[in-house]
Write a protein that holds these residues in place. Structure first.
Motif, short mmCIF file in Angstrom:
data_model
loop_
_atom_site.label_atom_id
_atom_site.label_comp_id
_atom_site.label_asym_id
_atom_site.label_seq_id
_atom_site.Cartn_x
_atom_site.Cartn_y
_atom_site.Cartn_z
N VAL A 59 0.85 -1.19 0.00
CA VAL A 59 0.00 0.00 0.00
C VAL A 59 0.88 1.25 0.00
O VAL A 59 1.81 1.36 0.81
N LEU A 60 0.60 2.19 -0.90
CA LEU A 60 1.37 3.43 -1.02
C LEU A 60 0.50 4.62 -0.59
O LEU A 60 -0.63 4.78 -1.06
N LEU A 61 1.06 5.46 0.28
CA LEU A 61 0.35 6.64 0.79
C LEU A 61 1.16 7.90 0.45
O LEU A 61 2.31 8.04 0.86
N HIS A 62 0.55 8.81 -0.28
CA HIS A 62 1.23 9.98 -0.83
C HIS A 62 1.41 11.10 0.20
O HIS A 62 0.83 11.10 1.28
N GLY A 63 2.18 12.09 -0.20
CA GLY A 63 2.41 13.27 0.62
C GLY A 63 1.35 14.33 0.41
O GLY A 63 0.46 14.22 -0.45
N ALA A 64 1.43 15.40 1.20
CA ALA A 64 0.44 16.48 1.16
C ALA A 64 0.40 17.14 -0.21
O ALA A 64 1.45 17.37 -0.83
N PHE A 65 -0.81 17.45 -0.68
CA PHE A 65 -1.09 18.15 -1.94
C PHE A 65 -0.79 17.30 -3.17
O PHE A 65 -0.92 17.78 -4.29
N MET A 66 -0.40 16.05 -3.00
CA MET A 66 0.06 15.25 -4.13
C MET A 66 -0.99 14.26 -4.60
O MET A 66 -2.02 14.05 -3.95
N GLY A 92 -9.73 14.65 -0.29
CA GLY A 92 -9.52 15.90 -1.01
C GLY A 92 -8.39 15.89 -2.02
O GLY A 92 -8.24 16.85 -2.78
N HIS A 93 -7.60 14.84 -2.05
CA HIS A 93 -6.44 14.76 -2.94
C HIS A 93 -6.80 14.01 -4.22
O HIS A 93 -7.50 13.00 -4.19
N GLY A 94 -6.28 14.51 -5.35
CA GLY A 94 -6.45 13.80 -6.61
C GLY A 94 -7.90 13.56 -6.97
O GLY A 94 -8.72 14.47 -6.99
N HIS A 95 -8.23 12.29 -7.22
CA HIS A 95 -9.58 11.91 -7.62
C HIS A 95 -10.56 11.86 -6.44
O HIS A 95 -11.78 11.81 -6.66
N THR A 96 -10.04 11.80 -5.22
CA THR A 96 -10.91 11.69 -4.05
C THR A 96 -11.54 13.05 -3.75
O THR A 96 -10.83 14.04 -3.59
N PRO A 97 -12.87 13.12 -3.66
CA PRO A 97 -13.55 14.41 -3.50
C PRO A 97 -13.17 15.13 -2.21
O PRO A 97 -12.82 14.52 -1.20
N TYR A 98 -13.27 16.44 -2.27
CA TYR A 98 -13.15 17.27 -1.07
C TYR A 98 -14.32 16.95 -0.14
O TYR A 98 -15.43 16.66 -0.58
N TYR A 187 -4.34 19.06 -9.76
CA TYR A 187 -5.66 18.99 -9.11
C TYR A 187 -6.76 19.14 -10.16
O TYR A 187 -7.71 18.35 -10.21
N ASP A 188 -6.62 20.14 -11.01
CA ASP A 188 -7.64 20.39 -12.03
C ASP A 188 -7.77 19.23 -13.01
O ASP A 188 -8.84 19.00 -13.58
N ALA A 189 -6.68 18.50 -13.20
CA ALA A 189 -6.69 17.41 -14.18
C ALA A 189 -7.54 16.23 -13.73
O ALA A 189 -8.10 15.50 -14.58
N VAL A 190 -7.67 16.01 -12.42
CA VAL A 190 -8.34 14.79 -11.95
C VAL A 190 -9.41 15.02 -10.89
O VAL A 190 -10.22 14.12 -10.62
N ALA A 191 -9.44 16.18 -10.24
CA ALA A 191 -10.41 16.41 -9.16
C ALA A 191 -11.84 16.33 -9.68
O ALA A 191 -12.15 16.87 -10.74
N PRO A 192 -12.72 15.65 -8.97
CA PRO A 192 -14.11 15.54 -9.42
C PRO A 192 -14.86 16.87 -9.39
O PRO A 192 -15.83 17.04 -10.11
N ASP A 193 -14.41 17.80 -8.56
CA ASP A 193 -15.04 19.13 -8.49
C ASP A 193 -13.94 20.17 -8.33
O ASP A 193 -13.44 20.42 -7.23
N LYS A 194 -13.57 20.79 -9.44
CA LYS A 194 -12.45 21.74 -9.43
C LYS A 194 -12.75 22.99 -8.61
O LYS A 194 -11.83 23.71 -8.22
N THR A 195 -14.02 23.27 -8.34
CA THR A 195 -14.38 24.48 -7.59
C THR A 195 -14.01 24.36 -6.12
O THR A 195 -14.08 25.36 -5.38
N GLN A 203 -8.24 23.88 4.02
CA GLN A 203 -8.33 22.75 4.94
C GLN A 203 -6.96 22.14 5.19
O GLN A 203 -6.60 21.81 6.33
N MET A 204 -6.16 22.02 4.14
CA MET A 204 -4.83 21.43 4.27
C MET A 204 -3.89 22.31 5.10
O MET A 204 -3.07 21.81 5.88
N LEU A 205 -3.99 23.62 4.94
CA LEU A 205 -3.12 24.51 5.69
C LEU A 205 -3.43 24.46 7.18
O LEU A 205 -2.53 24.53 8.02
N VAL A 206 -4.71 24.31 7.52
CA VAL A 206 -5.08 24.13 8.93
C VAL A 206 -4.53 22.81 9.44
O VAL A 206 -3.96 22.73 10.54
N PHE A 207 -4.68 21.77 8.65
CA PHE A 207 -4.18 20.44 9.01
C PHE A 207 -2.67 20.47 9.25
O PHE A 207 -2.17 19.93 10.25
N MET A 208 -1.93 21.11 8.36
CA MET A 208 -0.47 21.12 8.47
C MET A 208 0.03 21.96 9.64
O MET A 208 1.10 21.69 10.18
#
Length: 291
Positions: A59-66, A92-98, A187-195, A203-208
């Motif tokens: 199992v591979l787990l990516h880094g933030a924003f990736m 919220g990353h990649g294809h997984t919805p926010y 993000y725009d290339a694969v995100a299900p909702d680019k908005t 959300q990520m900046l709060v998390f980090m």
């Protein structure tokens, strides 16, 4: 020259370097289509996954924003020659919805556990980079029987595992630093909702910026063999890293005691983001350890 370096905003430099590496990794990645992909309905989310190859699961787990491709695109073609590689894109990353759901390490680890359930994977080796490494630590603590061997790449189980400058950078990052970036393009290339981009970044900046600590006493309870890979200048506090390795049973004199089952590799002249570009070296360590 000194005045030139003083004029550089270190926060913007960190993001800029990460963007360059992300772009290079994506462009140079070998084209390999997954054997399977889809969404696992877990914990109120639809978490995206890709599966490559056959063999024992990894199992591979990516880094933030990736994304999967941005983080692992250079490694998956090689790893999948001998392993069943399962790559996951977290909330919220990649294809997984926010999602408005609070973003924290324990929740992300629960998502990974649920994806493994969905894919009927009882246990696997797990590798995580940066944020993904923290999630991998948490997964091992929450579900120890899930993780056979654990690979942590440039990551820590507590926020104080980073040097103070990194902790300060996390707290001072601004959303506008990510505008018109390769991260935004990916993000725009694969995100299900680019908005949702702005909400995702907020959300990520709060998390980090939120401190975390899984506890030294809990790390000592990890029974899975652990391989830690770090760059000598990747932002991790090397004193804390040495302590982590000792908590995992390392740092002994192996001439007078058994060789520890866990391993530590510190690559010279490597930064946090540049470390993931060392594909042949990382593959050598991964293959040797996972065998």
């Amino acid at each position: 020259m000194k005045n030139l370096f003083k004029s550089i905003n270190p926060l913007k430099a960190i993001v800029a370097i990460a963007m360059v590496v992300l772009t290079a990794t994506t462009l140079q990645a070998q084209q390999l289509k997954p054997a399977a992909s889809g969404y696992a309905p877990v914990n109120g989310l639809k978490v995206y996954y890709e599966v490559y190859g056959d063999g024992k699961p990894l199992v591979l787990l990516h880094g933030a924003f990736m994304t999967i491709e941005g983080n692992w695109g250079r490694l998956i073609p090689e790893l999948s020659k001998t392993r069943k590689v399962i790559a996951i894109e977290m909330q919220g990353h990649g294809h997984t919805p926010y999602a408005d759901r609070k973003l924290d390490i324990a929740t992300l680890a629960s998502d990974v556990d649920a994806v493994m359930n969905y894919l009927k994977v009882d246990s696997a080796d797990v590798a995580g980079y940066s944020m993904g490494g923290s999630v991998a630590y948490q997964l091992t603590l929450q579900h120890p029987k899930r993780v056979k061997k654990l690979v942590i790449i440039s990551s820590t189980y507590k926020s104080t595992g980073w040097v103070p400058a990194i902790a300060g950078a996390f707290k001072n990052m601004k959303p506008e630093m990510f505008a018109n970036s390769p991260m935004k393009t990916a993000y725009d290339a694969v995100a299900p909702d680019k908005t949702k981009w702005t909400k995702f970044i907020d959300q990520m900046l709060v998390f980090m910026a939120t401190p975390f600590d899984m506890g030294d006493s809990n790390i000592t309870k990890i029974t899975s063999p652990v391989l830690i890979i770090a760059g000598d200048n990747d932002g991790l506090d090397k004193v804390e890293l040495a302590k982590t390795y000792q908590l995992l049973g390392g740092g002994v004199s192996a001439d007078m005691a058994p060789m520890p089952k866990s391993q530590l590799a510190v690559l010279p002249a490597q930064s946090h983001v540049g470390l993931m570009m060392q594909t042949p070296t990382i593959l050598t360590y991964l293959n040797g350890f996972l065998k």
